[in-house]
Design a protein around this motif. Structure first.
Motif, PDB file in Angstrom:
ATOM      1  N   VAL A  16       0.859  -1.186   0.000  1.00 30.61           N
ATOM      2  CA  VAL A  16       0.000   0.000   0.000  1.00 30.61           C
ATOM      3  C   VAL A  16       0.895   1.235   0.000  1.00 30.61           C
ATOM      4  O   VAL A  16       2.073   1.162   0.348  1.00 30.61           O
ATOM      5  N   PRO A  17       0.371   2.385  -0.390  1.00 30.71           N
ATOM      6  CA  PRO A  17       1.183   3.609  -0.341  1.00 30.71           C
ATOM      7  C   PRO A  17       1.739   3.845   1.070  1.00 30.71           C
ATOM      8  O   PRO A  17       1.067   3.602   2.074  1.00 30.71           O
ATOM      9  N   LYS A  18       2.963   4.290   1.125  1.00 31.73           N
ATOM     10  CA  LYS A  18       3.640   4.521   2.403  1.00 31.73           C
ATOM     11  C   LYS A  18       3.457   5.979   2.819  1.00 31.73           C
ATOM     12  O   LYS A  18       4.355   6.816   2.686  1.00 31.73           O
ATOM     13  N   ALA A  19       2.274   6.279   3.332  1.00 28.97           N
ATOM     14  CA  ALA A  19       1.908   7.651   3.691  1.00 28.97           C
ATOM     15  C   ALA A  19       2.785   8.213   4.807  1.00 28.97           C
ATOM     16  O   ALA A  19       3.166   9.389   4.777  1.00 28.97           O
ATOM     17  N   LYS A  20       3.120   7.392   5.796  1.00 37.94           N
ATOM     18  CA  LYS A  20       3.959   7.868   6.906  1.00 37.94           C
ATOM     19  C   LYS A  20       5.354   8.225   6.409  1.00 37.94           C
ATOM     20  O   LYS A  20       5.919   9.244   6.793  1.00 37.94           O
ATOM     21  N   LEU A  21       5.893   7.380   5.556  1.00 40.22           N
ATOM     22  CA  LEU A  21       7.211   7.623   4.984  1.00 40.22           C
ATOM     23  C   LEU A  21       7.206   8.912   4.157  1.00 40.22           C
ATOM     24  O   LEU A  21       8.089   9.759   4.294  1.00 40.22           O
ATOM     25  N   LYS A  22       6.186   9.065   3.341  1.00 42.92           N
ATOM     26  CA  LYS A  22       6.078  10.258   2.504  1.00 42.92           C
ATOM     27  C   LYS A  22       5.947  11.519   3.357  1.00 42.92           C
ATOM     28  O   LYS A  22       6.584  12.537   3.079  1.00 42.92           O
ATOM     29  N   ALA A  23       5.152  11.454   4.418  1.00 42.96           N
ATOM     30  CA  ALA A  23       4.969  12.601   5.303  1.00 42.96           C
ATOM     31  C   ALA A  23       6.290  12.985   5.982  1.00 42.96           C
ATOM     32  O   ALA A  23       6.624  14.171   6.080  1.00 42.96           O
ATOM     33  N   GLU A  24       7.026  11.986   6.432  1.00 47.62           N
ATOM     34  CA  GLU A  24       8.323  12.267   7.075  1.00 47.62           C
ATOM     35  C   GLU A  24       9.303  12.857   6.070  1.00 47.62           C
ATOM     36  O   GLU A  24      10.054  13.784   6.384  1.00 47.62           O
ATOM     37  N   ARG A  25       9.309  12.322   4.864  1.00 43.74           N
ATOM     38  CA  ARG A  25      10.204  12.838   3.825  1.00 43.74           C
ATOM     39  C   ARG A  25       9.889  14.297   3.528  1.00 43.74           C
ATOM     40  O   ARG A  25      10.778  15.141   3.455  1.00 43.74           O
ATOM     41  N   GLU A  29      11.809  17.956   4.071  1.00 41.57           N
ATOM     42  CA  GLU A  29      12.035  18.603   2.780  1.00 41.57           C
ATOM     43  C   GLU A  29      13.083  17.865   1.963  1.00 41.57           C
ATOM     44  O   GLU A  29      13.911  18.472   1.267  1.00 41.57           O
ATOM     45  N   TRP A  30      13.061  16.534   2.035  1.00 42.59           N
ATOM     46  CA  TRP A  30      13.940  15.689   1.252  1.00 42.59           C
ATOM     47  C   TRP A  30      13.245  15.328  -0.048  1.00 42.59           C
ATOM     48  O   TRP A  30      12.074  14.981  -0.058  1.00 42.59           O
ATOM     49  N   THR A  31      13.961  15.373  -1.139  1.00 42.84           N
ATOM     50  CA  THR A  31      13.392  14.994  -2.433  1.00 42.84           C
ATOM     51  C   THR A  31      13.378  13.479  -2.570  1.00 42.84           C
ATOM     52  O   THR A  31      14.107  12.760  -1.861  1.00 42.84           O
ATOM     53  N   THR A  32      12.569  13.010  -3.498  1.00 45.04           N
ATOM     54  CA  THR A  32      12.552  11.568  -3.769  1.00 45.04           C
ATOM     55  C   THR A  32      13.905  11.131  -4.331  1.00 45.04           C
ATOM     56  O   THR A  32      14.352  10.019  -4.050  1.00 45.04           O
ATOM     57  N   GLU A  42      17.154   4.428  -8.287  1.00 42.38           N
ATOM     58  CA  GLU A  42      16.832   5.570  -9.139  1.00 42.38           C
ATOM     59  C   GLU A  42      15.580   6.235  -8.562  1.00 42.38           C
ATOM     60  O   GLU A  42      14.770   5.576  -7.890  1.00 42.38           O
ATOM     61  N   ARG A  43      15.409   7.505  -8.833  1.00 42.88           N
ATOM     62  CA  ARG A  43      14.246   8.246  -8.318  1.00 42.88           C
ATOM     63  C   ARG A  43      12.935   7.543  -8.656  1.00 42.88           C
ATOM     64  O   ARG A  43      12.064   7.382  -7.810  1.00 42.88           O
ATOM     65  N   ARG A  44      12.778   7.135  -9.894  1.00 39.79           N
ATOM     66  CA  ARG A  44      11.536   6.499 -10.344  1.00 39.79           C
ATOM     67  C   ARG A  44      11.243   5.206  -9.562  1.00 39.79           C
ATOM     68  O   ARG A  44      10.107   4.947  -9.175  1.00 39.79           O
ATOM     69  N   GLN A  45      12.281   4.411  -9.320  1.00 37.60           N
ATOM     70  CA  GLN A  45      12.102   3.167  -8.564  1.00 37.60           C
ATOM     71  C   GLN A  45      11.621   3.476  -7.144  1.00 37.60           C
ATOM     72  O   GLN A  45      10.719   2.819  -6.632  1.00 37.60           O
ATOM     73  N   TYR A  46      12.255   4.477  -6.521  1.00 40.10           N
ATOM     74  CA  TYR A  46      11.850   4.842  -5.164  1.00 40.10           C
ATOM     75  C   TYR A  46      10.403   5.323  -5.141  1.00 40.10           C
ATOM     76  O   TYR A  46       9.626   4.930  -4.265  1.00 40.10           O
ATOM     77  N   GLU A  47      10.040   6.172  -6.085  1.00 40.22           N
ATOM     78  CA  GLU A  47       8.670   6.698  -6.117  1.00 40.22           C
ATOM     79  C   GLU A  47       7.641   5.586  -6.258  1.00 40.22           C
ATOM     80  O   GLU A  47       6.576   5.643  -5.647  1.00 40.22           O
ATOM     81  N   GLN A  48       7.960   4.560  -7.032  1.00 41.39           N
ATOM     82  CA  GLN A  48       7.041   3.436  -7.179  1.00 41.39           C
ATOM     83  C   GLN A  48       6.896   2.677  -5.864  1.00 41.39           C
ATOM     84  O   GLN A  48       5.804   2.228  -5.519  1.00 41.39           O
ATOM     85  N   LYS A  49       7.971   2.569  -5.124  1.00 41.05           N
ATOM     86  CA  LYS A  49       7.901   1.896  -3.820  1.00 41.05           C
ATOM     87  C   LYS A  49       7.111   2.744  -2.827  1.00 41.05           C
ATOM     88  O   LYS A  49       6.287   2.216  -2.083  1.00 41.05           O
ATOM     89  N   GLU A  50       7.343   4.035  -2.813  1.00 44.63           N
ATOM     90  CA  GLU A  50       6.621   4.926  -1.905  1.00 44.63           C
ATOM     91  C   GLU A  50       5.124   4.905  -2.215  1.00 44.63           C
ATOM     92  O   GLU A  50       4.300   4.994  -1.307  1.00 44.63           O
ATOM     93  N   GLY A  52       3.545   2.368  -3.176  1.00 43.18           N
ATOM     94  CA  GLY A  52       3.013   1.050  -2.848  1.00 43.18           C
ATOM     95  C   GLY A  52       2.908   0.111  -4.029  1.00 43.18           C
ATOM     96  O   GLY A  52       2.244  -0.918  -3.946  1.00 43.18           O
ATOM     97  N   LEU A  53       3.560   0.424  -5.118  1.00 44.05           N
ATOM     98  CA  LEU A  53       3.509  -0.437  -6.299  1.00 44.05           C
ATOM     99  C   LEU A  53       4.486  -1.603  -6.199  1.00 44.05           C
ATOM    100  O   LEU A  53       4.268  -2.650  -6.802  1.00 44.05           O
ATOM    101  N   TYR A  54       5.576  -1.386  -5.448  1.00 47.16           N
ATOM    102  CA  TYR A  54       6.586  -2.423  -5.232  1.00 47.16           C
ATOM    103  C   TYR A  54       6.988  -2.405  -3.767  1.00 47.16           C
ATOM    104  O   TYR A  54       6.941  -1.359  -3.123  1.00 47.16           O
ATOM    105  N   PRO A  55       7.412  -3.551  -3.237  1.00 44.10           N
ATOM    106  CA  PRO A  55       7.785  -3.607  -1.817  1.00 44.10           C
ATOM    107  C   PRO A  55       9.188  -3.066  -1.554  1.00 44.10           C
ATOM    108  O   PRO A  55      10.057  -3.099  -2.421  1.00 44.10           O
ATOM    109  N   PHE A  56       9.387  -2.563  -0.350  1.00 45.99           N
ATOM    110  CA  PHE A  56      10.714  -2.200   0.114  1.00 45.99           C
ATOM    111  C   PHE A  56      11.387  -3.462   0.649  1.00 45.99           C
ATOM    112  O   PHE A  56      10.741  -4.299   1.269  1.00 45.99           O
ATOM    113  N   HIS A  57      12.684  -3.576   0.415  1.00 46.07           N
ATOM    114  CA  HIS A  57      13.459  -4.678   0.989  1.00 46.07           C
ATOM    115  C   HIS A  57      13.750  -4.338   2.448  1.00 46.07           C
ATOM    116  O   HIS A  57      13.761  -3.161   2.832  1.00 46.07           O
ATOM    117  N   ASP A  58      14.021  -5.367   3.234  1.00 47.21           N
ATOM    118  CA  ASP A  58      14.308  -5.166   4.653  1.00 47.21           C
ATOM    119  C   ASP A  58      15.446  -4.165   4.864  1.00 47.21           C
ATOM    120  O   ASP A  58      15.347  -3.269   5.696  1.00 47.21           O
TER     121      ASP A  58
END
Length: 77
Positions: A16-25, A29-32, A42-50, A52-58
C-alpha cells in the motif's frame, strides 16, 4: 494453492502507499531523488515503492528508518 492465497492476501495488506514515509520525507524537505540515493535506487524506482507499487526490501527499510531517526514500524507499518 493455500500458499498462493496467503501470498496474495499479504501483498494486498502490505503493498500500500507509504503515507507515513512520505509525510516524514516531506517534513524534512527531502526529495525523492535524495531518499532514493540513500538506498541505492533511481528516483523512479523509489517513487514506485513509496506509492506502494513495489515492496521495500528489509535493508532499505532499515537504512531509511536510521536516516529519519525512526523505527521501521513508525515509517512502514
Amino acid at each position: 494453492m493455500a500458499i498462493q492465497g496467503i501470498k496474495k492476501e499479504l501483498r494486498v495488506k502490505f503493498l500500500v502507499p507509504k503515507a507515513k514515509l512520505k509525510a516524514e520525507r516531506r517534513a524534512k524537505e527531502w526529495t525523492t531523488s535524495y531518499v532514493a540515493e540513500l538506498i541505492g535506487l533511481e528516483r523512479r524506482q523509489y517513487e514506485q515503492k513509496e506509492k506502494g507499487l513495489y515492496p521495500f526490501h528489509d535493508y532499505e527499510m532499515l537504512i531509511l528508518a536510521s536516516a529519519f531517526g525512526k523505527k521501521v514500524s513508525e515509517l512502514f507499518f
